[in-house]
Structure formats: structure tokens, C-alpha cells
Write a protein that holds these residues in place. Structure first.
Motif, mmCIF file in Angstrom:
data_model
loop_
_atom_site.group_PDB
_atom_site.id
_atom_site.type_symbol
_atom_site.label_atom_id
_atom_site.label_comp_id
_atom_site.label_asym_id
_atom_site.label_seq_id
_atom_site.Cartn_x
_atom_site.Cartn_y
_atom_site.Cartn_z
ATOM 1 N N TYR A 1 -18.648 -14.782 -20.153
ATOM 2 C CA TYR A 1 -17.334 -15.437 -20.106
ATOM 3 C C TYR A 1 -17.425 -16.868 -20.645
ATOM 4 C CZ TYR A 1 -12.785 -16.977 -18.417
ATOM 5 O OH TYR A 1 -11.521 -17.472 -18.333
ATOM 6 N N THR A 2 -18.506 -17.551 -20.298
ATOM 7 C CA THR A 2 -18.717 -18.910 -20.819
ATOM 8 C C THR A 2 -18.823 -18.872 -22.342
ATOM 9 O OG1 THR A 2 -19.824 -19.602 -18.788
ATOM 10 C CG2 THR A 2 -20.250 -20.913 -20.744
ATOM 11 N N LYS A 3 -19.523 -17.896 -22.877
ATOM 12 C CA LYS A 3 -19.627 -17.754 -24.342
ATOM 13 C C LYS A 3 -18.258 -17.481 -24.948
ATOM 14 C CE LYS A 3 -24.429 -16.295 -24.642
ATOM 15 N NZ LYS A 3 -25.351 -15.224 -25.021
ATOM 16 N N ILE A 4 -17.458 -16.647 -24.293
ATOM 17 C CA ILE A 4 -16.104 -16.358 -24.781
ATOM 18 C C ILE A 4 -15.276 -17.640 -24.806
ATOM 19 C CG2 ILE A 4 -13.927 -15.198 -24.194
ATOM 20 C CD1 ILE A 4 -15.660 -12.817 -23.200
ATOM 21 N N LEU A 5 -15.377 -18.432 -23.726
ATOM 22 C CA LEU A 5 -14.636 -19.697 -23.676
ATOM 23 C C LEU A 5 -15.081 -20.633 -24.794
ATOM 24 C CD1 LEU A 5 -14.475 -20.475 -19.841
ATOM 25 C CD2 LEU A 5 -12.604 -19.735 -21.331
ATOM 26 N N GLU A 6 -16.394 -20.715 -25.003
ATOM 27 C CA GLU A 6 -16.907 -21.582 -26.070
ATOM 28 C C GLU A 6 -16.426 -21.090 -27.435
ATOM 29 O OE1 GLU A 6 -21.114 -21.439 -25.419
ATOM 30 O OE2 GLU A 6 -21.047 -22.864 -23.734
ATOM 31 N N SER A 7 -16.462 -19.771 -27.642
ATOM 32 C CA SER A 7 -15.994 -19.206 -28.909
ATOM 33 C C SER A 7 -14.496 -19.441 -29.086
ATOM 34 C CB SER A 7 -16.285 -17.706 -28.971
ATOM 35 O OG SER A 7 -17.672 -17.471 -28.967
ATOM 36 N N SER A 8 -13.735 -19.284 -28.019
ATOM 37 C CA SER A 8 -12.295 -19.525 -28.083
ATOM 38 C C SER A 8 -12.024 -20.983 -28.436
ATOM 39 C CB SER A 8 -11.625 -19.186 -26.747
ATOM 40 O OG SER A 8 -11.733 -17.815 -26.486
ATOM 41 N N HIS A 9 -12.781 -21.880 -27.840
ATOM 42 C CA HIS A 9 -12.618 -23.303 -28.134
ATOM 43 C C HIS A 9 -12.950 -23.586 -29.591
ATOM 44 C CE1 HIS A 9 -13.816 -27.594 -28.205
ATOM 45 N NE2 HIS A 9 -12.712 -27.702 -27.461
ATOM 46 N N SER A 10 -14.028 -22.999 -30.073
ATOM 47 C CA SER A 10 -14.409 -23.185 -31.484
ATOM 48 C C SER A 10 -13.342 -22.600 -32.397
ATOM 49 C CB SER A 10 -15.750 -22.513 -31.772
ATOM 50 O OG SER A 10 -16.779 -23.122 -31.034
ATOM 51 N N LEU A 11 -12.849 -21.420 -32.072
ATOM 52 C CA LEU A 11 -11.818 -20.780 -32.879
ATOM 53 C C LEU A 11 -10.552 -21.627 -32.906
ATOM 54 C CD1 LEU A 11 -10.798 -18.357 -34.514
ATOM 55 C CD2 LEU A 11 -10.173 -17.267 -32.338
ATOM 56 N N SER B 1 -10.336 -24.846 -32.461
ATOM 57 C CA SER B 1 -10.600 -26.048 -33.267
ATOM 58 C C SER B 1 -10.514 -25.726 -34.754
ATOM 59 C CB SER B 1 -11.978 -26.624 -32.949
ATOM 60 O OG SER B 1 -12.025 -27.072 -31.622
ATOM 61 N N VAL B 2 -11.133 -24.637 -35.162
ATOM 62 C CA VAL B 2 -11.092 -24.238 -36.578
ATOM 63 C C VAL B 2 -9.652 -23.942 -36.995
ATOM 64 C CG1 VAL B 2 -11.769 -22.413 -38.200
ATOM 65 C CG2 VAL B 2 -13.469 -23.423 -36.654
ATOM 66 N N LEU B 3 -8.911 -23.222 -36.145
ATOM 67 C CA LEU B 3 -7.532 -22.874 -36.445
ATOM 68 C C LEU B 3 -6.665 -24.118 -36.588
ATOM 69 C CD1 LEU B 3 -5.488 -20.621 -36.893
ATOM 70 C CD2 LEU B 3 -5.135 -20.570 -34.420
ATOM 71 N N LYS B 4 -6.849 -25.089 -35.715
ATOM 72 C CA LYS B 4 -6.085 -26.342 -35.810
ATOM 73 C C LYS B 4 -6.422 -27.069 -37.102
ATOM 74 C CE LYS B 4 -5.258 -27.385 -30.939
ATOM 75 N NZ LYS B 4 -5.561 -28.299 -29.833
ATOM 76 N N GLN B 5 -7.691 -27.089 -37.445
ATOM 77 C CA GLN B 5 -8.120 -27.771 -38.667
ATOM 78 C C GLN B 5 -7.530 -27.070 -39.883
ATOM 79 O OE1 GLN B 5 -12.337 -27.965 -39.130
ATOM 80 N NE2 GLN B 5 -12.243 -29.280 -40.928
ATOM 81 N N GLU B 6 -7.590 -25.755 -39.911
ATOM 82 C CA GLU B 6 -7.044 -25.002 -41.035
ATOM 83 C C GLU B 6 -5.526 -25.144 -41.101
ATOM 84 O OE1 GLU B 6 -8.556 -23.420 -43.594
ATOM 85 O OE2 GLU B 6 -10.366 -24.311 -42.735
ATOM 86 N N THR B 7 -4.877 -25.153 -39.953
ATOM 87 C CA THR B 7 -3.428 -25.340 -39.923
ATOM 88 C C THR B 7 -3.070 -26.696 -40.505
ATOM 89 O OG1 THR B 7 -3.219 -23.921 -37.991
ATOM 90 C CG2 THR B 7 -1.392 -25.387 -38.426
ATOM 91 N N GLY B 8 -3.855 -27.683 -40.125
ATOM 92 C CA GLY B 8 -3.625 -29.023 -40.668
ATOM 93 C C GLY B 8 -3.827 -29.038 -42.172
ATOM 94 N N ASN B 9 -4.858 -28.412 -42.646
ATOM 95 C CA ASN B 9 -5.136 -28.344 -44.078
ATOM 96 C C ASN B 9 -4.025 -27.600 -44.807
ATOM 97 O OD1 ASN B 9 -7.499 -29.762 -43.736
ATOM 98 N ND2 ASN B 9 -8.810 -27.924 -43.765
ATOM 99 N N LEU B 10 -3.560 -26.510 -44.225
ATOM 100 C CA LEU B 10 -2.494 -25.737 -44.858
ATOM 101 C C LEU B 10 -1.188 -26.519 -44.875
ATOM 102 C CD1 LEU B 10 -3.141 -22.160 -43.437
ATOM 103 C CD2 LEU B 10 -3.455 -22.930 -45.785
ATOM 104 N N SER B 11 -0.960 -27.255 -43.797
ATOM 105 C CA SER B 11 0.258 -28.067 -43.750
ATOM 106 C C SER B 11 0.236 -29.108 -44.846
ATOM 107 C CB SER B 11 0.409 -28.747 -42.391
ATOM 108 O OG SER B 11 0.634 -27.792 -41.405
ATOM 109 N N LYS B 12 -0.903 -29.724 -45.073
ATOM 110 C CA LYS B 12 -1.022 -30.742 -46.115
ATOM 111 C C LYS B 12 -0.829 -30.113 -47.487
ATOM 112 C CE LYS B 12 -4.140 -33.813 -43.673
ATOM 113 N NZ LYS B 12 -5.504 -34.323 -43.614
ATOM 114 N N ALA B 13 -1.365 -28.920 -47.649
ATOM 115 C CA ALA B 13 -1.282 -28.256 -48.945
ATOM 116 C C ALA B 13 0.139 -27.812 -49.251
ATOM 117 C CB ALA B 13 -2.221 -27.064 -48.984
ATOM 118 N N THR B 14 0.917 -27.545 -48.222
ATOM 119 C CA THR B 14 2.273 -27.046 -48.456
ATOM 120 C C THR B 14 3.315 -28.147 -48.429
ATOM 121 O OG1 THR B 14 2.536 -26.564 -46.113
ATOM 122 C CG2 THR B 14 1.769 -24.768 -47.543
#
Length: 114
Positions: free
Chosen positions: A82-92, A94-107
Motif C-alpha cells: 500500500y505504501t508503494k501504491i501511495l508513492e506511485s500515486s504521488h509520483s503519477l 506529480s508527473v500528470l501535473k507537470q505534463e498538464t502544465g506543459n500541455l497548457s503552455k503549449a496550447t
């Protein structure tokens, strides 16, 4: 001779009395022995019963301790996963927010600089 006969009679009477006393004491001792043998038998029975009960309790306890160890292991493994799932969810996230930000800038429409 009658004096000797009287003495002999007294000795005989005392001897009979002593024998009766000894027999009486033996009978009392025999009664006590019988009581103690009965108590010994009861105690031995109780010891057997308690020994059997102790054996059953020890077996049950061993099974329960093994089951508890299995629970502990399963809980620890589940918590680790469960701790690994939480860590993976947190990483996911973070990546999703970063990509969303990048996509927002691109659009975003480009501004024209004058």
C-alpha cells in the motif's frame, strides 16, 4: 506357687492388653494409610486430567501463535504494498501535473511581441 500363678496371670493380662493396643494402633494406622492412598489416587487422577488439559491448551496456543504470525506477515506485506501504491500515486500525480502544465503552455495562444 499361687503367687507365681498370679504374677503369670498379671503378665498375661498385660500382654493381652499390649497386643490389643498394638492391634488398635495398627488398625488406626491402616485407616490412615487407606485415606492417604485414596487421596493419592485422586491427586494422580487430577494430575492426569490437568496434564491432558495443559497439552490441549499448548497445542491450541501453538496454532493460534502461528496464525497470528501469518496475520502479522500479511499485514506487513499489505502495508508495504500500500505504501508503494501511495508513492506511485504521488509520483503519477506529480508527473500528470507537470505534463498538464506543459500541455497548457503549449496550447496557449502565442502573443505577438511588438
Amino acid at each position: 506357687m499361687s503367687q507365681q500363678a498370679a504374677a503369670l496371670q498379671n503378665y498375661n493380662n498385660e500382654l493381652v492388653k499390649c497386643m490389643e493396643d498394638l492391634c488398635s494402633k495398627r488398625e488406626e494406622l491402616n485407616r490412615q494409610i487407606t485415606q492417604e492412598e485414596e487421596e493419592k489416587d485422586r491427586l494422580q487422577h487430577d494430575v492426569r486430567v490437568l496434564t491432558e488439559k495443559l497439552s490441549r491448551v499448548n497445542e491450541s496456543l501453538a496454532h493460534r501463535l502461528a496464525a497470528r504470525a501469518n496475520f502479522d506477515q500479511t499485514i506487513a506485506e499489505t502495508q508495504a504494498a500500500y505504501t508503494k501504491i501511495l508513492e506511485s500515486s504521488h509520483s503519477l500525480l506529480s508527473v500528470l501535473k507537470q505534463e498538464t502544465g506543459n500541455l497548457s503552455k503549449a496550447t496557449e495562444p502565442r502573443r505577438k511581441d511588438h
